[in-house]
Design an enzyme around this catalytic site. Structure first.
Site, PDB file in Angstrom:
ATOM      1  N   SER A 280      42.453  45.222  35.202  1.00  0.00           N
ATOM      2  CA  SER A 280      42.766  45.455  36.106  1.00  0.00           C
ATOM      3  C   SER A 280      42.358  43.875  36.483  1.00  0.00           C
ATOM      4  O   SER A 280      40.774  43.445  37.284  1.00  0.00           O
ATOM      5  CB  SER A 280      42.753  46.153  37.623  1.00  0.00           C
ATOM      6  OG  SER A 280      42.484  45.962  38.834  1.00  0.00           O
TER       7      SER A 280
ATOM      8  N   SER B 135      42.339  45.532  44.569  1.00  0.00           N
ATOM      9  CA  SER B 135      43.669  45.076  44.137  1.00  0.00           C
ATOM     10  C   SER B 135      44.789  45.623  43.569  1.00  0.00           C
ATOM     11  O   SER B 135      45.974  45.238  42.919  1.00  0.00           O
ATOM     12  CB  SER B 135      42.513  45.671  41.983  1.00  0.00           C
ATOM     13  OG  SER B 135      41.433  44.577  42.138  1.00  0.00           O
TER      14      SER B 135
ATOM     15  N   LYS C  86      47.577  43.071  43.292  1.00  0.00           N
ATOM     16  CA  LYS C  86      48.199  42.845  41.688  1.00  0.00           C
ATOM     17  C   LYS C  86      49.595  42.593  41.834  1.00  0.00           C
ATOM     18  O   LYS C  86      50.241  43.403  41.043  1.00  0.00           O
ATOM     19  CB  LYS C  86      47.099  43.289  40.256  1.00  0.00           C
ATOM     20  CG  LYS C  86      45.885  42.989  40.335  1.00  0.00           C
ATOM     21  CD  LYS C  86      45.254  42.672  39.538  1.00  0.00           C
ATOM     22  CE  LYS C  86      43.975  41.702  39.150  1.00  0.00           C
ATOM     23  NZ  LYS C  86      43.042  42.054  40.098  1.00  0.00           N
TER      24      LYS C  86
END
Length: 411
Positions: free
Chosen positions: A145, A85, A88
């Protein structure tokens, strides 16, 4: 069910971690995300950083100073790894790019597609047809997230996740991320979705230096959002996945990530006494190591580094122009100047010298280089900044001289 999951997650994050015994090493037991040393202990460690080498367990790490982009410590910085993640970070860069360009606004309504709602992994359980503002989606991405929020924003800005990912890869190339290839916008494990610790540091630096307002989002510890669906209105609690925000005094962000292939990753940002650092940890074996390695790197950096900055706000004198339609041209610094020192030098001894000609011949273009400001420390050059023409000046023609002479005659 969604409310129950939210409540359980919120309770687990609020449970206190056991305190270490006096004289003992800080405990790393606790919640699944890993507990950390107290802020007081972390500050003490910062005052006495290890010499030369940092004790980190993760296979790939980078410590970077934000204003200069200089790497202070590296361990296998270019190893190709799954990013999970922390992908991101680039997703949020593109969202802020769109905000800056006026393509979207924080109050815009984003409608969730079936595809976005189908995302697995970390999510905030958005439903098809549900709407949220861009501002709320940013909170869902940076705090919780949320994969579903990422895809919804990708579709909102560029029409499809695939086109959004194309833009991610173009942006990465522009930042010099030579070993990165994005396949999706949220970081789920797929073939070919790879990056490096150094590349993550580069995009982290871009996000926090170009869009410092990201800290208003990624430092939120807990906050509720409201789901409005066909079943009615429901509250859902966002809880920050980055425990450093709560337990490391100087933490300012930025993003965690974990998958079965990526293991445990974090890009941790922190600021102390005006010094801003980025610690990237990749493929740590567990969440405790991920956060402890980040603390070790940040403490090392805060103990070792100091930055000299010159914002270059002093006014430069105009430069004389020969043979032009103007007698002089205004000047400006191209940028501010930053210098990172790791030797303990006396930075009050830094001096600045302007290197400019007495005059310049026309023509010249706006933004052209007129000279430079050079910075010296103990007689040695440590860097420079270009000095630019603030406007263009054309070469004078016969008619210009004639009109000047005519003007003098009638005065």
């Amino acid at each position: 069910m969604r409310c129950l999951l939210s409540i359980l997650l919120s309770i687990s994050l609020l449970l206190p971690s056991p305190r270490p015994m006096a004289g003992a090493a800080p405990s790393l037991t606790g919640s699944g995300m890993g507990s950390l040393p107290s802020r007081q202990n972390a500050d003490t460690e910062a005052a006495t950083p290890p010499a030369g080498e940092v004790a980190v367990s993760a296979p790939s790490v980078v410590l970077m100073e934000a204003s200069t982009g200089q790497a202070i410590y590296e361990k296998e910085p270019h190893a190709s790894l799954h990013p999970a993640s922390i992908t991101k970070i680039m997703t949020m860069i593109l969202i802020f790019d769109a905000l800056e360009e006026g393509k979207i606004s924080p109050e815009d309504t984003v409608t969730v597609s079936e595809y976005a709602a189908s995302m697995g992994g970390s999510q905030v359980f958005l439903e098809p047809g549900e709407t949220q503002t861009v501002d709320t989606m940013l909170k869902c991405i940076s705090v919780a997230s949320a994969n579903d929020a990422c895809v919804a924003m990708a579709e909102h800005i560029w029409g499809s996740e695939q086109e959004f990912v194309n833009q991610m890869n173009q942006r990465a190339k522009g930042l010099g991320m030579e070993h990165t290839n994005f396949v999706n916008c949220c970081g789920l494990d797929v073939d070919g979705h790879m990056t490096t610790a150094y590349d993550v540091a580069l995009m982290s630096r871009e996000l926090i230096t170009k869009y410092p307002q990201i800290h208003d989002y990624c430092t939120i510890w807990m906050e509720n959002i409201t789901h409005v669906t066909r079943r009615g209105s429901e509250e859902f609690g966002l809880a920050n996945t980055n425990k450093l925000i709560r337990q490391y005094e100087y933490a300012t962000g930025l993003k965690t990530g974990s998958t079965s292939l990526a293991k445990f990753c974090v890009s941790a940002t922190a600021k102390k006494n005006g010094l801003e650092l980025i610690a990237v940890i990749m493929a740590a074996p567990d969440p405790k190591v991920r956060f402890q390695d980040a603390i070790s790197l940040l403490n090392y950096g805060f103990g070792k580094c100091q930055v000299y900055k010159d914002e270059n706000t002093d006014k430069l004198p105009p430069l004389a122009v020969q043979g032009g339609t103007e007698d002089s041209v205004p000047l400006a610094y191209a940028s501010e100047f930053s210098y990172l020192d790791v030797s303990g030098a006396d930075l009050s001894a830094v001096t600045k010298e302007l290197k400019l000609p007495e005059a310049v011949k026309a023509p010249m273009e706006k933004g052209g280089v007129a000279g430079k400001a050079t910075y010296l420390l103990n007689g040695n050059e440590i860097g420079s900044v270009d000095i630019l023409f603030q406007k263009g000046v054309e070469k004078a023609l016969f008619k210009d001289y004639f009109l000047d002479a005519l003007g003098e005659f009638f005065i």
